[in-house]
Design a protein around this motif. Structure first.
Motif, PDB file in Angstrom:
ATOM      1  N   ALA A  39       0.833  -1.201   0.000  1.00 42.68           N
ATOM      2  CA  ALA A  39       0.000   0.000   0.000  1.00 42.68           C
ATOM      3  C   ALA A  39       0.866   1.249   0.000  1.00 42.68           C
ATOM      4  CB  ALA A  39      -0.906  -0.003   1.233  1.00 42.68           C
ATOM      5  N   GLY A  40       0.243   2.371  -0.307  1.00 38.29           N
ATOM      6  CA  GLY A  40       0.964   3.646  -0.341  1.00 38.29           C
ATOM      7  C   GLY A  40       0.294   4.551  -1.350  1.00 38.29           C
ATOM      8  N   ILE A 174       0.214 -11.800  -8.396  1.00 35.41           N
ATOM      9  CA  ILE A 174       0.297 -10.386  -8.032  1.00 35.41           C
ATOM     10  C   ILE A 174      -0.940  -9.718  -8.604  1.00 35.41           C
ATOM     11  CG2 ILE A 174       1.648  -8.262  -8.219  1.00 35.41           C
ATOM     12  CD1 ILE A 174       4.094 -10.037  -8.861  1.00 35.41           C
ATOM     13  N   ALA A 175      -1.737  -9.110  -7.740  1.00 32.61           N
ATOM     14  CA  ALA A 175      -2.951  -8.439  -8.210  1.00 32.61           C
ATOM     15  C   ALA A 175      -2.774  -6.946  -7.954  1.00 32.61           C
ATOM     16  CB  ALA A 175      -4.167  -8.992  -7.475  1.00 32.61           C
ATOM     17  N   ASP A 176      -2.676  -6.173  -9.044  1.00 36.35           N
ATOM     18  CA  ASP A 176      -2.402  -4.738  -8.925  1.00 36.35           C
ATOM     19  C   ASP A 176      -3.720  -3.969  -9.017  1.00 36.35           C
ATOM     20  OD1 ASP A 176      -1.289  -2.248  -8.826  1.00 36.35           O
ATOM     21  OD2 ASP A 176      -0.040  -2.460 -10.615  1.00 36.35           O
ATOM     22  N   GLU A 177      -4.174  -3.435  -7.908  1.00 33.80           N
ATOM     23  CA  GLU A 177      -5.439  -2.696  -7.823  1.00 33.80           C
ATOM     24  C   GLU A 177      -6.577  -3.465  -8.502  1.00 33.80           C
ATOM     25  OE1 GLU A 177      -5.641   0.075  -6.123  1.00 33.80           O
ATOM     26  OE2 GLU A 177      -3.710   1.113  -6.204  1.00 33.80           O
ATOM     27  N   PRO A 178      -6.832  -4.719  -8.114  1.00 36.98           N
ATOM     28  CA  PRO A 178      -7.835  -5.509  -8.843  1.00 36.98           C
ATOM     29  C   PRO A 178      -9.264  -5.031  -8.627  1.00 36.98           C
ATOM     30  CG  PRO A 178      -7.106  -6.709  -6.902  1.00 36.98           C
ATOM     31  CD  PRO A 178      -6.240  -5.475  -6.996  1.00 36.98           C
ATOM     32  N   THR A 179      -9.491  -4.200  -7.603  1.00 35.85           N
ATOM     33  CA  THR A 179     -10.880  -3.821  -7.326  1.00 35.85           C
ATOM     34  C   THR A 179     -11.114  -2.310  -7.409  1.00 35.85           C
ATOM     35  OG1 THR A 179     -10.395  -3.712  -4.959  1.00 35.85           O
ATOM     36  CG2 THR A 179     -11.234  -5.794  -5.775  1.00 35.85           C
ATOM     37  N   THR A 180     -10.088  -1.570  -7.795  1.00 33.68           N
ATOM     38  CA  THR A 180     -10.195  -0.109  -7.724  1.00 33.68           C
ATOM     39  C   THR A 180     -11.328   0.464  -8.575  1.00 33.68           C
ATOM     40  OG1 THR A 180      -7.884  -0.003  -7.243  1.00 33.68           O
ATOM     41  CG2 THR A 180      -8.872   2.041  -7.971  1.00 33.68           C
ATOM     42  N   ILE A 208      -1.869  -5.392  -4.374  1.00 33.75           N
ATOM     43  CA  ILE A 208      -1.473  -3.982  -4.407  1.00 33.75           C
ATOM     44  C   ILE A 208      -2.719  -3.117  -4.390  1.00 33.75           C
ATOM     45  CG2 ILE A 208      -0.355  -2.206  -5.799  1.00 33.75           C
ATOM     46  CD1 ILE A 208       1.462  -4.384  -6.925  1.00 33.75           C
ATOM     47  N   THR A 209      -2.762  -2.187  -3.476  1.00 32.91           N
ATOM     48  CA  THR A 209      -3.904  -1.285  -3.423  1.00 32.91           C
ATOM     49  C   THR A 209      -3.547  -0.041  -2.628  1.00 32.91           C
ATOM     50  OG1 THR A 209      -6.177  -1.009  -2.649  1.00 32.91           O
ATOM     51  CG2 THR A 209      -4.843  -2.562  -1.427  1.00 32.91           C
ATOM     52  N   HIS A 210      -4.164   1.093  -3.012  1.00 32.99           N
ATOM     53  CA  HIS A 210      -3.966   2.282  -2.184  1.00 32.99           C
ATOM     54  C   HIS A 210      -5.041   2.330  -1.104  1.00 32.99           C
ATOM     55  CE1 HIS A 210      -6.913   3.388  -5.198  1.00 32.99           C
ATOM     56  NE2 HIS A 210      -7.425   4.119  -4.224  1.00 32.99           N
ATOM     57  N   ASP A 211      -5.927   1.314  -1.110  1.00 35.55           N
ATOM     58  CA  ASP A 211      -7.096   1.332  -0.238  1.00 35.55           C
ATOM     59  C   ASP A 211      -6.851   0.487   1.020  1.00 35.55           C
ATOM     60  OD1 ASP A 211      -9.521   1.173   0.948  1.00 35.55           O
ATOM     61  OD2 ASP A 211     -10.588   0.295  -0.760  1.00 35.55           O
ATOM     62  N   LEU A 212      -6.680   1.177   2.146  1.00 40.53           N
ATOM     63  CA  LEU A 212      -6.330   0.453   3.373  1.00 40.53           C
ATOM     64  C   LEU A 212      -7.483  -0.401   3.904  1.00 40.53           C
ATOM     65  CD1 LEU A 212      -4.189   3.123   5.211  1.00 40.53           C
ATOM     66  CD2 LEU A 212      -3.409   0.994   4.197  1.00 40.53           C
ATOM     67  N   ALA A 213      -8.710  -0.036   3.561  1.00 46.65           N
ATOM     68  CA  ALA A 213      -9.838  -0.857   4.001  1.00 46.65           C
ATOM     69  C   ALA A 213      -9.754  -2.230   3.325  1.00 46.65           C
ATOM     70  CB  ALA A 213     -11.150  -0.162   3.669  1.00 46.65           C
ATOM     71  N   THR A 214      -9.351  -2.251   2.059  1.00 49.74           N
ATOM     72  CA  THR A 214      -9.169  -3.512   1.344  1.00 49.74           C
ATOM     73  C   THR A 214      -8.059  -4.336   2.009  1.00 49.74           C
ATOM     74  OG1 THR A 214      -9.864  -2.538  -0.729  1.00 49.74           O
ATOM     75  CG2 THR A 214      -8.541  -4.517  -0.905  1.00 49.74           C
ATOM     76  N   ILE A 215      -6.987  -3.668   2.395  1.00 55.01           N
ATOM     77  CA  ILE A 215      -5.875  -4.356   3.065  1.00 55.01           C
ATOM     78  C   ILE A 215      -6.385  -5.010   4.354  1.00 55.01           C
ATOM     79  CG2 ILE A 215      -3.720  -3.966   4.347  1.00 55.01           C
ATOM     80  CD1 ILE A 215      -2.995  -3.453   1.564  1.00 55.01           C
ATOM     81  N   ASP A 220      -2.896 -10.731   5.169  1.00 57.73           N
ATOM     82  CA  ASP A 220      -2.287 -11.229   6.414  1.00 57.73           C
ATOM     83  C   ASP A 220      -1.246 -10.237   6.912  1.00 57.73           C
ATOM     84  OD1 ASP A 220      -3.553 -13.863   6.280  1.00 57.73           O
ATOM     85  OD2 ASP A 220      -2.340 -14.100   4.475  1.00 57.73           O
ATOM     86  N   ARG A 221      -0.430  -9.754   5.976  1.00 56.04           N
ATOM     87  CA  ARG A 221       0.598  -8.776   6.347  1.00 56.04           C
ATOM     88  C   ARG A 221       0.512  -7.622   5.368  1.00 56.04           C
ATOM     89  NH1 ARG A 221       6.257 -10.267   6.247  1.00 56.04           N
ATOM     90  NH2 ARG A 221       5.708 -11.510   4.406  1.00 56.04           N
ATOM     91  N   VAL A 222       1.173  -6.518   5.722  1.00 55.31           N
ATOM     92  CA  VAL A 222       1.138  -5.366   4.817  1.00 55.31           C
ATOM     93  C   VAL A 222       2.479  -4.648   4.806  1.00 55.31           C
ATOM     94  CG1 VAL A 222      -0.040  -4.010   6.599  1.00 55.31           C
ATOM     95  CG2 VAL A 222      -0.023  -3.182   4.283  1.00 55.31           C
ATOM     96  N   ALA A 223       2.883  -4.254   3.601  1.00 53.83           N
ATOM     97  CA  ALA A 223       4.076  -3.426   3.433  1.00 53.83           C
ATOM     98  C   ALA A 223       3.608  -2.049   2.981  1.00 53.83           C
ATOM     99  CB  ALA A 223       4.993  -4.033   2.375  1.00 53.83           C
ATOM    100  N   ILE A 224       4.037  -1.018   3.708  1.00 53.80           N
ATOM    101  CA  ILE A 224       3.662   0.351   3.337  1.00 53.80           C
ATOM    102  C   ILE A 224       4.828   0.956   2.566  1.00 53.80           C
ATOM    103  CG2 ILE A 224       3.014   2.639   4.201  1.00 53.80           C
ATOM    104  CD1 ILE A 224       0.906   0.624   4.969  1.00 53.80           C
ATOM    105  N   MET A 225       4.524   1.420   1.348  1.00 53.38           N
ATOM    106  CA  MET A 225       5.584   1.992   0.503  1.00 53.38           C
ATOM    107  C   MET A 225       5.490   3.504   0.467  1.00 53.38           C
ATOM    108  SD  MET A 225       6.400   0.034  -3.029  1.00 53.38           S
ATOM    109  CE  MET A 225       8.063   0.524  -3.462  1.00 53.38           C
TER     110      MET A 225
END
Ligand SMILES: Nc1ncnc2c1ncn2[C@@H]1O[C@H](COP(=O)(O)OP(=O)(O)OP(=O)(O)O)[C@@H](O)[C@H]1O
Ligand code: SF4
Ligand SMILES: [Mg+2]
Length: 325
Positions: A39-40, A174-180, A208-215, A220-225
């Motif tokens: 995320a980021g 790897i799913a890059d913003e699959p629901t945006t 991958i998502t900018h949406d923290l609610a999705t995270i 399970d884990r999250v990396a903030i970029m």
């Protein structure tokens, strides 16, 4: 054991103004069967990280350093021919905005069959059967295989893209913003689908998502970029309950649904350009608690608590505090 290990990865775009340091010393591991969120804010290097993992950076980008170990094999060292086989077969991706990349003049089923035949040595009949099976798995009625993309809703197109990515049963998705681009209910359905597929195929997923609610919902884990680097990495509960980086704190406090009635935070400014990022900690121009050391010295990305990594000079002072008041 981790299925994917990324060590000190650097991926830059070489443009006239200099090198855009889109991924600049990124280290993390993806465990078997887990979902790791990335995320980021926009422009922080999430998609570039994904492309670098697949060794598929668009021109003028290239990997300049580091390793991407898939079951111990370094993908950054693979020849294009070898990589074409590994990509999709072992590590697959749903690209950002991919549902708009379906060929408008080809039937959905034919597009999936084309992908299968490209990657597997099977007859056309077998490929059609496999296509119908995978459509069923992702919740699309196989009788719709003869439809064209324009006859599908956004959520269905995204299911088709997920079907295409999974048809070769890769280890890593790897799913890059699959629901945006989807509305909230369809978004929830697609997330649920990803979760059920993960269990079914023993998949390891980078979401991958900018949406923290999705995270919060799916990982399970999250990396903030931030600005090409991972600034915090921990399990989801730790990130939401005791994040240690002011940027993570600001991101979480800027989402209304995550903190109920507490005052919302607006992180001032925007992520920096990455040709000449800020000195020291790249977040210092926007950080409410920056000190001299933050301006002059780059913080190390280190394990501050068990399996909780953070890059901040003042992380040990932050536990439980809201620095954005
Ligand atoms: N083809 C390119 N040429 C030059 N710079 C690029 C290219 N693609 C990306 N960049 C730069 O790399 C940085 C990271 O971009 P990236 O697309 O990885 O961000 P992101 O986190 O995925 O953003 P978003 O949330 O908007 O998808 C940005 O500064 C971007 O401008
Ligand atoms: S290192 Fe300094 S500027 Fe960077 S996030 Fe930590 S406190 Fe803020
Ligand atoms: Mg992106």
């Amino acid at each position: 054991m981790a299925v994917l290990e990324v060590n000190n990865l650097k991926a830059y775009f070489f443009i006239e103004a200099g090198a855009v340091k889109a991924v600049d010393d990124v280290t993390f591991a993806l465990e078997r069967g887990e979902t790791l969120g990335l995320a980021g804010e926009s422009g922080c290097g999430k998609s570039t990280t994904a492309f670098a993992l697949l060794n598929l950076l668009p021109y003028p980008g290239r990997i300049v350093d580091g390793e991407v170990l898939l079951d111990g094999e370094d993908l950054t060292k693979k020849e294009p021919d070898e990589m074409r086989k590994i990509r999709w077969d072992e590590i697959s991706m749903v690209f950002q905005g991919a549902m708009n990349a379906l060929n408008p003049v080809l039937r959905i089923g034919d597009q999936i069959v084309e992908a299968i035949i490209l990657h597997e040595n099977i007859t056309t009949d077998e490929a059609y059967r496999k296509m119908e099976d995978i459509l069923e798995v992702v919740g699309v009625d196989p009788t719709r295989a003869t439809n064209y993309p324009h006859e599908f809703s956004g959520g269905m197109k995204q299911r088709v893209m997920i079907a295409m990515a999974l048809v070769t049963e890769p280890k890593v998705l790897i799913a890059d913003e699959p629901t945006t681009a989807l509305d909230v209910t369809v978004e929830a359905q697609v997330l649920k689908l990803l979760q059920s597929l993960q269990a079914k195929f023993q998949l390891s997923v980078i979401l991958i998502t900018h949406d923290l609610a999705t995270i919060a919902e799916a990982c399970d884990r999250v990396a903030i970029m931030y600005a090409g680097q991972i600034v915090e990495l921990a399990d989801v509960v730790s990130i939401f309950k005791e994040r240690l980086h002011p940027y993570t704190e600001g991101l979480i406090r800027s989402v209304p649904s995550l903190l109920g009635t507490e005052k919302l935070v607006h992180i001032p400014g925007a992520p920096p350009g990455l040709v000449t990022p800020p000195s020291g900690c790249r977040f210092h121009p926007r950080c409410p608690i920056a000190t001299d050391i933050c301006v002059n010295q780059e913080p190390k990305f280190q394990e501050i608590k068990e399996k909780h990594f953070v890059a901040c000079h003042h992380a040990d002072q932050l536990w439980g505090k809201n620095v954005w008041k």
